[in-house]
Structures are given as structure tokens and as C-alpha cells.
Design a protein around this motif. Structure first.
Motif, PDB file in Angstrom:
ATOM      1  N   TYR A  33       0.839  -1.206   0.000  1.00 41.36           N
ATOM      2  CA  TYR A  33       0.000   0.000   0.000  1.00 41.36           C
ATOM      3  C   TYR A  33       0.871   1.253   0.000  1.00 41.36           C
ATOM      4  O   TYR A  33       0.550   2.238  -0.659  1.00 41.36           O
ATOM      5  CB  TYR A  33      -0.907   0.033   1.228  1.00 41.36           C
ATOM      6  CG  TYR A  33      -2.116  -0.872   1.200  1.00 41.36           C
ATOM      7  CD1 TYR A  33      -2.303  -1.848   0.235  1.00 41.36           C
ATOM      8  CD2 TYR A  33      -3.091  -0.750   2.182  1.00 41.36           C
ATOM      9  CE1 TYR A  33      -3.404  -2.667   0.241  1.00 41.36           C
ATOM     10  CE2 TYR A  33      -4.207  -1.559   2.198  1.00 41.36           C
ATOM     11  CZ  TYR A  33      -4.372  -2.518   1.224  1.00 41.36           C
ATOM     12  OH  TYR A  33      -5.470  -3.324   1.233  1.00 41.36           O
ATOM     13  N   TYR A  36       2.098   2.042  -3.494  1.00 41.66           N
ATOM     14  CA  TYR A  36       1.042   2.637  -4.315  1.00 41.66           C
ATOM     15  C   TYR A  36       0.736   4.064  -3.870  1.00 41.66           C
ATOM     16  O   TYR A  36       0.504   4.943  -4.702  1.00 41.66           O
ATOM     17  CB  TYR A  36      -0.223   1.792  -4.263  1.00 41.66           C
ATOM     18  CG  TYR A  36      -0.060   0.407  -4.840  1.00 41.66           C
ATOM     19  CD1 TYR A  36       0.774   0.155  -5.927  1.00 41.66           C
ATOM     20  CD2 TYR A  36      -0.743  -0.661  -4.290  1.00 41.66           C
ATOM     21  CE1 TYR A  36       0.919  -1.125  -6.446  1.00 41.66           C
ATOM     22  CE2 TYR A  36      -0.612  -1.942  -4.800  1.00 41.66           C
ATOM     23  CZ  TYR A  36       0.224  -2.165  -5.883  1.00 41.66           C
ATOM     24  OH  TYR A  36       0.351  -3.420  -6.395  1.00 41.66           O
ATOM     25  N   HIS A  37       0.737   4.284  -2.562  1.00 40.32           N
ATOM     26  CA  HIS A  37       0.484   5.610  -2.013  1.00 40.32           C
ATOM     27  C   HIS A  37       1.563   6.583  -2.482  1.00 40.32           C
ATOM     28  O   HIS A  37       1.264   7.696  -2.944  1.00 40.32           O
ATOM     29  CB  HIS A  37       0.453   5.517  -0.492  1.00 40.32           C
ATOM     30  CG  HIS A  37       0.099   6.789   0.207  1.00 40.32           C
ATOM     31  ND1 HIS A  37      -0.177   6.835   1.543  1.00 40.32           N
ATOM     32  CD2 HIS A  37      -0.011   8.072  -0.213  1.00 40.32           C
ATOM     33  CE1 HIS A  37      -0.454   8.072   1.892  1.00 40.32           C
ATOM     34  NE2 HIS A  37      -0.348   8.841   0.845  1.00 40.32           N
ATOM     35  N   ALA A  40       1.178   7.459  -6.081  1.00 40.45           N
ATOM     36  CA  ALA A  40       0.085   8.417  -6.285  1.00 40.45           C
ATOM     37  C   ALA A  40       0.543   9.830  -5.937  1.00 40.45           C
ATOM     38  O   ALA A  40       0.214  10.789  -6.646  1.00 40.45           O
ATOM     39  CB  ALA A  40      -1.131   8.021  -5.440  1.00 40.45           C
ATOM     40  N   ASN A  45      -1.519  12.827  -7.828  1.00 38.04           N
ATOM     41  CA  ASN A  45      -2.918  12.418  -7.741  1.00 38.04           C
ATOM     42  C   ASN A  45      -3.370  12.448  -6.280  1.00 38.04           C
ATOM     43  O   ASN A  45      -3.327  11.430  -5.577  1.00 38.04           O
ATOM     44  CB  ASN A  45      -3.081  11.021  -8.353  1.00 38.04           C
ATOM     45  CG  ASN A  45      -4.524  10.636  -8.544  1.00 38.04           C
ATOM     46  OD1 ASN A  45      -5.414  11.167  -7.887  1.00 38.04           O
ATOM     47  ND2 ASN A  45      -4.749   9.692  -9.444  1.00 38.04           N
ATOM     48  N   GLU A  48      -6.285   9.947  -5.171  1.00 37.80           N
ATOM     49  CA  GLU A  48      -5.848   8.561  -4.999  1.00 37.80           C
ATOM     50  C   GLU A  48      -4.980   8.424  -3.749  1.00 37.80           C
ATOM     51  O   GLU A  48      -5.110   7.453  -2.994  1.00 37.80           O
ATOM     52  CB  GLU A  48      -5.074   8.081  -6.227  1.00 37.80           C
ATOM     53  CG  GLU A  48      -4.708   6.607  -6.155  1.00 37.80           C
ATOM     54  CD  GLU A  48      -3.950   6.124  -7.385  1.00 37.80           C
ATOM     55  OE1 GLU A  48      -3.337   5.037  -7.271  1.00 37.80           O
ATOM     56  OE2 GLU A  48      -3.953   6.808  -8.422  1.00 37.80           O
ATOM     57  N   SER A  51      -7.118   8.177  -0.788  1.00 39.53           N
ATOM     58  CA  SER A  51      -7.719   6.833  -0.679  1.00 39.53           C
ATOM     59  C   SER A  51      -6.743   5.860  -0.025  1.00 39.53           C
ATOM     60  O   SER A  51      -7.150   5.007   0.769  1.00 39.53           O
ATOM     61  CB  SER A  51      -8.116   6.303  -2.055  1.00 39.53           C
ATOM     62  OG  SER A  51      -9.157   7.065  -2.598  1.00 39.53           O
ATOM     63  N   TRP A  52      -5.456   5.983  -0.362  1.00 36.41           N
ATOM     64  CA  TRP A  52      -4.455   5.105   0.238  1.00 36.41           C
ATOM     65  C   TRP A  52      -4.290   5.397   1.722  1.00 36.41           C
ATOM     66  O   TRP A  52      -4.082   4.474   2.519  1.00 36.41           O
ATOM     67  CB  TRP A  52      -3.122   5.176  -0.506  1.00 36.41           C
ATOM     68  CG  TRP A  52      -3.187   4.450  -1.810  1.00 36.41           C
ATOM     69  CD1 TRP A  52      -3.154   4.982  -3.060  1.00 36.41           C
ATOM     70  CD2 TRP A  52      -3.378   3.043  -1.986  1.00 36.41           C
ATOM     71  NE1 TRP A  52      -3.302   3.990  -3.996  1.00 36.41           N
ATOM     72  CE2 TRP A  52      -3.433   2.791  -3.363  1.00 36.41           C
ATOM     73  CE3 TRP A  52      -3.505   1.969  -1.107  1.00 36.41           C
ATOM     74  CZ2 TRP A  52      -3.605   1.510  -3.888  1.00 36.41           C
ATOM     75  CZ3 TRP A  52      -3.662   0.685  -1.625  1.00 36.41           C
ATOM     76  CH2 TRP A  52      -3.719   0.474  -2.999  1.00 36.41           C
TER      77      TRP A  52
END
Length: 153
Positions: A33, A36-37, A40, A45, A48, A51-52
Motif C-alpha cells: 500500500y 502505491y500511495h 500516487a 494524484n 488517490e 484513498s491510500w
């Protein structure tokens, strides 16, 4: 198995293993995670990335930290039942296992701290470094399982 746990020993051991699996699942997921964070954030972004932050918080509060606490409580009970506090012989494997679990707990704390850094928009590692750090739990659990099963010393 003798000791203060008596007939409950196998049940405590089973519960310990179940919560180890939960903890490890969280330790495998949270670092991914974080990658991905961070990606983003790098892409700009913000939606996004937000969201992370939410996902990371949920995994920490629902799975990761509660599982770690249960693992420690049950693990300490099992270690005491084996005679760790009494200086029982033949527990060198357990001492090393405990050291590795301490280190894994530190890794857990580091991932939580890094998630908070990312939530504040302050990454300090590269994506490649994060991906490499993703392998820490796999290496640790491999050694821990070998120690617990084989008991080499």
C-alpha cells in the motif's frame, strides 16, 4: 504438554499461529500500500493518495496492530509455558525467534510511521527502496518458522 497452560496449550498455540497469519498478511499488504500511495503522491494524484491513507489506516486498525498484540500475548504465554523465564535448557532457538519477532515488531512500527509520513505528504524513500523493504517480513517469517519447527539449537 506440561506447564501452566496444561491442556489449553494446543489451543493457545493454534490461536497464536492464526494471529501470526493475520499479522503477516497485514505486514505483506501495508508495505505494498505504501508503494502505491507514494506513486500516487509522485504522480500528483491527491484523490488517490487520500484513498491510500484511508486504506492504510483501516489495515492498521482492523488487522495489523490487533493481530500483533494477540501474537505477543499468546507468544509470551507459550514461551513462559516452555520455561523461558525459568532458564529451561534447549531454548536457544526461542531466544533467536524472540529477537526476530522484536525486529519484526520494529518493522511494523516503521511501516506505521512511514504511512503517517506519506499521509503528511513527506516521502523519504524511493519506490525501489520501498519495494526492497517489502521483502523484510518474508525473510523474517521464513527464519522464524524454521526456528520454531526445526529448533536447531
Amino acid at each position: 504438554m506440561s506447564g501452566f497452560l496444561g491442556l489449553a496449550y494446543d489451543w493457545v498455540k493454534a490461536a497464536h499461529l492464526i494471529f501470526v497469519i493475520f499479522w503477516m498478511a497485514g505486514l505483506f499488504m501495508l508495505p505494498r500500500y505504501l508503494v502505491y500511495h507514494q506513486e500516487a503522491l509522485a504522480a500528483g494524484n491527491a484523490g488517490e493518495a487520500a484513498s491510500w491513507v484511508e486504506r492504510e489506516s483501516k489495515i492498521r486498525h482492523i488487522i495489523l496492530t490487533p493481530a500483533m498484540i494477540v501474537v505477543w500475548v499468546l507468544g509470551i504465554a507459550l514461551a513462559l509455558n516452555l520455561g523461558l523465564a525459568d532458564g529451561a535448557p534447549g531454548l536457544g532457538w526461542l531466544h533467536l525467534k524472540l529477537l526476530l519477532v522484536f525486529l519484526l515488531t520494529g518493522y511494523h512500527g516503521w511501516t506505521v510511521g512511514y504511512a503517517k509520513k506519506l499521509a503528511a505528504g513527506k516521502p523519504t524513500l524511493t519506490g525501489k527502496q520501498l519495494r526492497m523493504l517489502n521483502e523484510v517480513p518474508a525473510l523474517a517469517v521464513t527464519l522464524i518458522v524454521v526456528l520454531a519447527i526445526v529448533k536447531p539449537f
